[in-house]
Design a protein around this motif. Structure first.
Motif, short mmCIF file in Angstrom:
data_model
loop_
_atom_site.label_atom_id
_atom_site.label_comp_id
_atom_site.label_asym_id
_atom_site.label_seq_id
_atom_site.Cartn_x
_atom_site.Cartn_y
_atom_site.Cartn_z
N LYS A 120 -11.04 16.94 -58.55
CA LYS A 120 -12.23 16.90 -57.68
C LYS A 120 -13.13 18.13 -57.82
O LYS A 120 -14.37 17.98 -57.81
N PRO A 121 -12.57 19.34 -57.96
CA PRO A 121 -13.47 20.50 -58.08
C PRO A 121 -14.45 20.35 -59.25
O PRO A 121 -15.60 20.80 -59.15
N ALA A 122 -14.03 19.72 -60.34
CA ALA A 122 -14.95 19.55 -61.48
C ALA A 122 -16.10 18.62 -61.10
O ALA A 122 -17.25 18.83 -61.51
N VAL A 123 -15.80 17.61 -60.28
CA VAL A 123 -16.86 16.70 -59.82
C VAL A 123 -17.81 17.45 -58.89
O VAL A 123 -19.04 17.35 -59.02
N ASP A 124 -17.23 18.22 -57.95
CA ASP A 124 -18.07 18.99 -57.02
C ASP A 124 -19.01 19.91 -57.80
O ASP A 124 -20.20 19.99 -57.51
N GLU A 125 -18.43 20.58 -58.80
CA GLU A 125 -19.23 21.51 -59.59
C GLU A 125 -20.32 20.78 -60.37
O GLU A 125 -21.47 21.23 -60.43
N ALA A 126 -19.95 19.62 -60.94
CA ALA A 126 -20.92 18.85 -61.72
C ALA A 126 -22.10 18.46 -60.84
O ALA A 126 -23.27 18.63 -61.23
N ILE A 127 -21.80 17.98 -59.62
CA ILE A 127 -22.89 17.53 -58.74
C ILE A 127 -23.77 18.72 -58.33
O ILE A 127 -24.99 18.60 -58.24
N SER A 128 -23.11 19.89 -58.17
CA SER A 128 -23.89 21.06 -57.73
C SER A 128 -24.81 21.59 -58.84
O SER A 128 -25.68 22.42 -58.59
N MET A 129 -24.61 21.10 -60.08
CA MET A 129 -25.49 21.58 -61.17
C MET A 129 -26.89 21.00 -61.07
O MET A 129 -27.77 21.37 -61.85
#
Ligand code: PRX
Length: 659
Positions: free
Chosen positions: A206-215
């Protein structure tokens, strides 16, 4: 296109089809195969039309088989409607398959969970109803970033049931890769998990998804639905993030499948090309499904009593066609595995075949090669220590299987009783193209043998002319087939240019070099473009180069492949830094930094195995990097050819030293 196609050693051993299979297989005997080939040649549309009517359930029958009015944008069964999930699940309800096990899931730690077709249907429907209630509908796009799990198959079918186009991103890809795909498909939904378990370790997702969306640029994303796999701590964005079990809770276990046009994009799957960013390979609904279903029936000779196991991850095309769709459309019982082949030891695959009495096993040459090595080093995990007598067919996919690995697989795993099915195909082809058929084809180790009925594979020269048997050339497919790639998502020009170059008479260009022997057997020689195949994973040299040059220390980088005993090919990166040449420990440190950087930019699979530093790269006087020389240097071979056109020949000595 490069013209450097090397010749391969052509094997002389031939293993005839086993008589039992010639009698009982779904395509029984060479005559039956030839009859299908002849039927397809006489009337391609008659052939495909018949198969589509006989094998698929249509909500609106098609009246036109193939629309060729705008090549290469072919339409198959274009006025028909159906739903792929209905064709994999609902079709079994009310039949003996309804209460048959659909998936035997073995977790990393060995826990086993099973679902029947009825249970799978119910779970798909409950989750689909939940998403419907949130407003998701036909035409939306979803990114799926899930570990190997029943939930991954459920998530894919939920999307398909509602007419949502999915794009599965392999769990080993980085947040940057997720971000690129999120933006490119314009996803409104992401389905992920808290963590995944591999080799006894929890790895976060999930952290990778959170980070991707925050880009940024992902404003279309309304929800992130999270499958609770481990219960590990996750950050939560209220209103956006929802647990998968909460979305499905209290929903009806019936959700009518939404009929879609035959050409409706079923999924978009990204794969590497020779230039630029990964391409979103767009597949259709009906044509793709037809081929997924038929190839499982033909090449894997699907029988109701089979326990089938494909070890691929659902993040790759093999996991789409040969886990999520083909086996289910055929009503097979299949094994799905969360973990890695070497945990808790390198006997895991063999132990699982024994435990679940697997009959059809499909894996990659890289796994075979590494397990061969492991079993030589540790006799306790040698396949002969396990009861593998349930096996009847064993398959291979993803890269050329060298004759030695083929023979080991045939002898030690298949007990010389099981044909080795060396299946050649690609993300773009949707399913098998050139492959032996168990009840038909005499086998030659290292050859993927003959094309399937309806597939007009050929070897041509640079002008699209047929080359003689025994000569190398470009592997092409001369006529369209139902499961072929329909487009590169959002980039029709790149689609045309990459796959249908004008000089090749409208043939589909696979990007592989190959030759045919005197019996017409195909021998694949590997990619002829700048695409690498590392452990069966496709990676563009350009992609890795761009990742490297985006590091603040790097001025220039060139990436080539080098043959590797285990991974098939290994990545070698030649790097020029913006500072002095590093030496000793410092060089080791910088190389590590760069490897980690590539892992973060693309994913750990793209990490260069070997990094070499130089003050420059070998270039022609016009400034072109001479990759041909770098390939020689990467292999540790001496450069014997004339390097007089090279601006800076001394650089080759510098670049021959690994860090
Ligand atoms: O070079 C060929 C190799 O894998 C490429 C396709 O990679 P991908 O789209 O990731 O799909 C892999 C799973 C189908 C091909 O262009 N390849 C695949 N299967 C074989 C193979 N090379 C030789 N023999 C095979 N059986």
């Amino acid at each position: 296109m490069s013209t450097q196609i090397k010749s391969v050693l052509v094997e002389n051993r031939v293993f005839p089809a086993f008589p039992e299979l010639v009698k009982t297989a779904n395509i029984a005997g060479m005559e039956a195969y030839k009859a299908l080939v002849a039927e397809a040649q006489a009337s391609p549309e008659g052939f495909w039309g018949r198969l589509a009517k006989e094998n698929l359930n249509w909500t609106t029958p098609f009246t036109q088989v193939l629309d060729e009015s705008n090549p290469p944008f072919y339409k198959w069964f274009g006025d028909g409607e159906l739903n792929v999930s209905e064709n994999c699940l609902d079709r079994h309800l009310g039949t003996p398959t309804e209460h048959k096990t659909a998936i035997i899931f073995e977790a990393d730690n060995g826990d086993v969970t099973q679902v029947t077709y009825r249970e799978l249907y119910n779970r798909v429907c409950e989750f689909a109803n939940g998403l419907k209630a949130l407003g998701y509908k036909k035409g939306d796009r979803a990114i799926i970033y899930l570990p190997m799990s029943i939930e991954a198959v459920v998530a894919m079918h939920v999307c398909v049931r509602l007419g949502i186009t999915h794009s599965v991103v392999f769990g080993g890809f980085s947040s940057k890769s997720i971000h690129e795909r999120l933006v490119d498909v314009g996803a409104s939904l992401v389905i992920t998990a808290d963590e995944q378990m591999r080799g006894g370790k929890a790895i976060t997702l999930k952290p990778a998804v959170d980070e991707a969306i925050s880009m940024g640029g992902c404003e279309a994303v309304r929800h992130v639905v999270v499958y609770k796999r481990t219960g590990g701590a996750v950050n939560w964005t209220e209103g956006r993030d929802l647990w998968m079990h909460d979305v499905a809770k209290g929903q009806s276990a019936d959700c009518p499948a939404v009929p879609v046009n035959a050409e409706h994009p079923l999924f978009i799957l990204y794969t590497s090309g020779s230039t630029g960013k990964p391409k979103g390979v767009q597949h259709s609904s009906a044509g793709y499904l037809l081929w997924a279903m038929l190839t499982v029936k033909w090449a894997f000779d699907a029988k109701p009593s089979d326990v089938y196991w494909c070890t691929a991850d659902v993040g790759w095309i093999t996991g789409h066609t040969y886990i999520a769709y083909g086996p289910l459309a055929n009503g097979l019982t299949q094994v799905m595995f969360e973990g890695v082949p070497t945990y808790p030891n390198a006997g895991r695959f063999w132990e699982m075949i024994q435990r679940h009495k697997v009959t059809v096993f499909y894996t990659a040459p890289t796994a075979i090669r590494s397990l061969t090595k492991a079993s030589e080093a540790q006799p306790d995990v040698h396949p002969r220590k396990y009861d593998l007598s349930s096996l009847r067919l064993i398959g291979s996919v993803g890269e050329p299987i060298n004759p030695e690995a083929w023979m080991w697989y045939f002898k030690e795993v298949g007990g010389e009783r099981c044909p080795v099915l060396d299946t050649w195909w690609q993300t773009e082809t949707g399913g098998h193209m050139i492959t032996p058929l168990p009840g038909v084809t005499p086998l030659k180790p290292g050859s993927c043998t003959l094309p399937l009925p309806g597939i007009e594979a050929a070897i041509v020269d640079e002008a699209g002319g047929d080359v003689e048997n025994g000569m190398g050339g470009f592997l092409v497919v001369k006529r369209p087939w139902p499961a072929m790639i329909r487009n590169i998502w959002g980039d029709p020009e790149r689609f045309k240019k990459s796959y249908f170059p004008p000089e090749l008479k409208g043939y589909y260009l696979a990007g592989d070099g190959a030759q045919r022997d005197a019996d017409g057997y195909f021998w694949i020689m590997g990619r002829v473009d700048d695409v690498l195949n590392v452990s069966g994973h496709r990676l563009g040299t350009m992609e890795v180069e761009s990742a490297l040059v985006s590091h603040p220390l790097v001025a220039e980088a060139a990436v080539v492949g080098r043959p590797d005993d285990t991974t098939g090919e290994a990545i070698v990166a030649f790097v020029v830094l913006k500072r002095d040449l590093p030496e000793g420990d410092e060089a080791v440190q910088v190389a590590k930094q760069l490897r980690d950087w590539v892992a973060k930019e693309i994913g750990p699979i793209a990490k260069p195995k070997d990094i070499r530093f130089g003050e420059n790269l070998p270039k022609t006087r016009s400034g072109k990097i001479m990759r041909r020389l770098l390939r020689i240097v990467a292999k540790g071979e001496e450069v014997t050819q004339d390097v007089s056109t090279l601006e800076n020949p001394a650089i080759l000595t510098q670049l021959s030293k690994s860090v």
